[in-house]
Design a protein around this motif. Structure first.
Motif, mmCIF file in Angstrom:
data_model
loop_
_atom_site.group_PDB
_atom_site.id
_atom_site.type_symbol
_atom_site.label_atom_id
_atom_site.label_comp_id
_atom_site.label_asym_id
_atom_site.label_seq_id
_atom_site.Cartn_x
_atom_site.Cartn_y
_atom_site.Cartn_z
ATOM 1 N N MET A 1 0.821 -1.203 0.000
ATOM 2 C CA MET A 1 0.000 0.000 0.000
ATOM 3 C C MET A 1 0.862 1.263 0.000
ATOM 4 S SD MET A 1 -2.735 1.304 2.867
ATOM 5 C CE MET A 1 -4.077 0.262 2.323
ATOM 6 N N LEU A 2 1.833 1.334 0.908
ATOM 7 C CA LEU A 2 2.694 2.509 1.033
ATOM 8 C C LEU A 2 4.149 2.084 0.931
ATOM 9 C CD1 LEU A 2 2.653 5.642 1.823
ATOM 10 C CD2 LEU A 2 3.268 4.833 4.114
ATOM 11 N N THR A 3 4.916 2.809 0.133
ATOM 12 C CA THR A 3 6.350 2.534 -0.016
ATOM 13 C C THR A 3 7.117 3.837 0.110
ATOM 14 O OG1 THR A 3 5.935 0.666 -1.504
ATOM 15 C CG2 THR A 3 8.143 1.610 -1.518
ATOM 16 N N ILE A 4 8.094 3.856 0.997
ATOM 17 C CA ILE A 4 8.976 5.005 1.176
ATOM 18 C C ILE A 4 10.372 4.593 0.743
ATOM 19 C CG2 ILE A 4 9.997 6.604 2.842
ATOM 20 C CD1 ILE A 4 7.465 6.480 4.437
ATOM 21 N N GLN A 5 10.930 5.340 -0.194
ATOM 22 C CA GLN A 5 12.211 4.967 -0.797
ATOM 23 C C GLN A 5 13.216 6.108 -0.657
ATOM 24 O OE1 GLN A 5 10.754 4.328 -4.789
ATOM 25 N NE2 GLN A 5 10.394 2.148 -4.437
ATOM 26 N N GLY A 6 14.237 5.907 0.156
ATOM 27 C CA GLY A 6 15.344 6.846 0.268
ATOM 28 C C GLY A 6 14.939 8.248 0.680
ATOM 29 N N LEU A 7 13.970 8.374 1.592
ATOM 30 C CA LEU A 7 13.434 9.681 1.976
ATOM 31 C C LEU A 7 14.436 10.486 2.803
ATOM 32 C CD1 LEU A 7 10.859 11.505 1.996
ATOM 33 C CD2 LEU A 7 10.299 10.430 4.199
ATOM 34 N N CYS A 8 14.700 11.708 2.350
ATOM 35 C CA CYS A 8 15.531 12.665 3.077
ATOM 36 C C CYS A 8 14.729 13.948 3.245
ATOM 37 C CB CYS A 8 16.831 12.965 2.344
ATOM 38 S SG CYS A 8 17.897 11.522 2.106
ATOM 39 N N VAL A 9 14.758 14.520 4.451
ATOM 40 C CA VAL A 9 13.980 15.720 4.749
ATOM 41 C C VAL A 9 14.860 16.716 5.494
ATOM 42 C CG1 VAL A 9 12.078 16.644 6.145
ATOM 43 C CG2 VAL A 9 11.739 14.561 4.807
ATOM 44 N N ARG A 10 14.644 17.998 5.176
ATOM 45 C CA ARG A 10 15.382 19.071 5.843
ATOM 46 C C ARG A 10 14.402 20.180 6.222
ATOM 47 N NH1 ARG A 10 20.773 20.186 5.660
ATOM 48 N NH2 ARG A 10 21.040 18.685 3.949
ATOM 49 N N TYR A 11 14.613 20.774 7.406
ATOM 50 C CA TYR A 11 13.863 21.947 7.832
ATOM 51 C C TYR A 11 14.741 23.186 7.641
ATOM 52 C CZ TYR A 11 10.425 18.871 10.054
ATOM 53 O OH TYR A 11 9.458 17.926 10.296
ATOM 54 N N GLY A 12 14.321 24.075 6.746
ATOM 55 C CA GLY A 12 15.088 25.285 6.509
ATOM 56 C C GLY A 12 16.527 24.975 6.133
ATOM 57 N N ARG A 13 17.460 25.638 6.821
ATOM 58 C CA ARG A 13 18.880 25.430 6.554
ATOM 59 C C ARG A 13 19.530 24.519 7.596
ATOM 60 N NH1 ARG A 13 20.914 31.591 4.981
ATOM 61 N NH2 ARG A 13 19.493 31.872 3.193
ATOM 62 N N SER A 14 18.699 23.880 8.404
ATOM 63 C CA SER A 14 19.236 23.014 9.450
ATOM 64 C C SER A 14 19.771 21.715 8.861
ATOM 65 C CB SER A 14 18.138 22.692 10.470
ATOM 66 O OG SER A 14 17.105 21.950 9.857
ATOM 67 N N ALA A 15 20.397 20.923 9.716
ATOM 68 C CA ALA A 15 20.877 19.607 9.296
ATOM 69 C C ALA A 15 19.691 18.731 8.911
ATOM 70 C CB ALA A 15 21.672 18.957 10.427
ATOM 71 N N ALA A 16 19.945 17.698 8.135
ATOM 72 C CA ALA A 16 18.884 16.811 7.663
ATOM 73 C C ALA A 16 18.136 16.192 8.839
ATOM 74 C CB ALA A 16 19.469 15.722 6.783
ATOM 75 N N ALA A 17 16.800 16.242 8.780
ATOM 76 C CA ALA A 17 15.971 15.643 9.825
ATOM 77 C C ALA A 17 15.761 14.158 9.581
ATOM 78 C CB ALA A 17 14.624 16.354 9.890
ATOM 79 N N LEU A 18 15.729 13.762 8.306
ATOM 80 C CA LEU A 18 15.621 12.350 7.928
ATOM 81 C C LEU A 18 16.660 12.060 6.869
ATOM 82 C CD1 LEU A 18 11.744 11.855 7.505
ATOM 83 C CD2 LEU A 18 13.146 11.261 9.501
ATOM 84 N N HIS A 19 17.215 10.836 6.931
ATOM 85 C CA HIS A 19 18.224 10.452 5.947
ATOM 86 C C HIS A 19 17.991 9.022 5.484
ATOM 87 C CE1 HIS A 19 22.017 10.330 3.812
ATOM 88 N NE2 HIS A 19 22.316 9.202 4.436
ATOM 89 N N ASP A 20 17.665 8.854 4.206
ATOM 90 C CA ASP A 20 17.550 7.548 3.561
ATOM 91 C C ASP A 20 16.572 6.617 4.280
ATOM 92 O OD1 ASP A 20 18.138 5.811 1.487
ATOM 93 O OD2 ASP A 20 19.754 4.826 2.598
ATOM 94 N N ILE A 21 15.373 7.128 4.576
ATOM 95 C CA ILE A 21 14.345 6.315 5.223
ATOM 96 C C ILE A 21 13.701 5.404 4.175
ATOM 97 C CG2 ILE A 21 12.173 6.344 6.507
ATOM 98 C CD1 ILE A 21 14.556 7.426 8.072
ATOM 99 N N ARG A 22 13.626 4.110 4.507
ATOM 100 C CA ARG A 22 13.036 3.124 3.605
ATOM 101 C C ARG A 22 12.204 2.128 4.404
ATOM 102 N NH1 ARG A 22 15.972 2.952 -1.370
ATOM 103 N NH2 ARG A 22 17.782 4.352 -1.308
ATOM 104 N N PHE A 23 10.925 2.022 4.046
ATOM 105 C CA PHE A 23 10.088 0.946 4.589
ATOM 106 C C PHE A 23 8.789 0.880 3.800
ATOM 107 C CE2 PHE A 23 8.956 4.568 7.383
ATOM 108 C CZ PHE A 23 7.567 4.566 7.301
#
Length: 285
Positions: free
Chosen positions: A1-23
């Protein structure tokens, strides 16, 4: 149903909040997303529901697919219409509106009157207290009642995938058990669930699979029955040593034998299962 592939997220100019999330999440699963504060759990849900931009965040890499369609570039309303609905942390009911009006707002994306009526019947069957409080302002409900109203409002749109962000936060232990029973019933009725929780004991009692995050990365994943007894999960929650704690961070006094063990999911909660019906027992104050 749901696939997450290599998800990376950043808030503004801060360090990455998520790195390479997969499930992945199957259509018959409850997936528990575990981790301590700051691990990135809520950010994952915001990414799925497309509300990330409201928090000044953005997906920088990766893709999210739902039913074979990429959704990380859609707006929140489109994702709700596809059947993915979230219940945010902190309940966030419309405090000045009545319970009835909150439920009506939840079904605003449903065009069919018969579908809205069926959804409302389902919600009131799950939570009879909402029928009793239908004319009461939502802000006057107890914390537990506001939480079930938030869940009921989400169910009014008939979701196939329900995203729950810390539904047990700030609730008494008995109410936490009732929320867990509610999640089981919702799942049994055919709705897949992604559950974000710091209360690992509660989450493990309802989940089929677990993904544990640590500082924005997947640290552990697998079937709940296997993950619940793992040293890695204990390390994530107890800070690298075995003694003096449990899943939600409180001191157990258990010395060096503390473990995180999922309760028996087959156990029936006596206050929640009437002898002659499969639905949940009536909610009370």
């Amino acid at each position: 149903m749901l696939t997450i592939q290599g998800l990376c997220v950043r808030y503004g100019r801060s360090a990455a909040a998520l790195h390479d999330i997969r499930f992945d999440v199957a259509d018959d699963q409850v997936l528990a997303l575990l981790g301590n504060n700051g691990a990135g759990k809520s950010t994952v849900l915001r990414s799925i529901s497309a509300t990330l931009r409201l928090h000044r965040g953005a997906v920088t890499e990766g893709e999210i697919h739902y039913d074979g369609r990429r959704i990380d570039r859609l707006d929140p309303a489109a994702i709700v219409r596809m059947g993915v609905v979230g219940v945010p942390e902190g309940r966030q009911v419309f405090a000045r509106m009545t319970v009835e009006e909150n439920l009506r707002a939840g079904g605003v994306t449903v065009s069919s009157a018969s579908a809205r009526a069926a959804a409302k019947e389902r919600v009131l069957d799950l939570f009879p207290v909402l029928a009793e409080r239908s004319r009461q302002r939502a802000g006057l409900l107890s914390g537990g009642e506001q939480q079930v109203l938030a869940i009921g409002r989400a169910l009014m749109s008939g979701p196939r995938l329900l995203l729950l962000d810390e539904p047990s936060l700030g609730l008494a232990p008995k109410m936490v058990e009732r929320i867990a029973a509610t999640i089981r019933e919702i799942h049994a009725q055919g709705t897949a669930v992604v559950l974000v929780e710091q209360n690992a004991m509660m989450a493990l009692s309802v989940a089929d699979r677990v993904v544990a995050l640590d500082v924005g990365k997947v640290a552990l994943s697998g079937p709940a029955a296997e993950v619940s007894g793992s040293e890695e999960l204990r390390r994530l929650y107890l800070g690298g040593h075995a003694g003096g704690g449990h899943a939600n961070g409180a001191d157990t006094g258990a010395g060096d034998t503390a473990t995180i063990t999922a309760p028996d999911r087959r156990r029936t909660l006596p206050t929640w299962t009437p002898p002659k019906t499969r639905s949940l027992a009536r909610w009370s104050r």
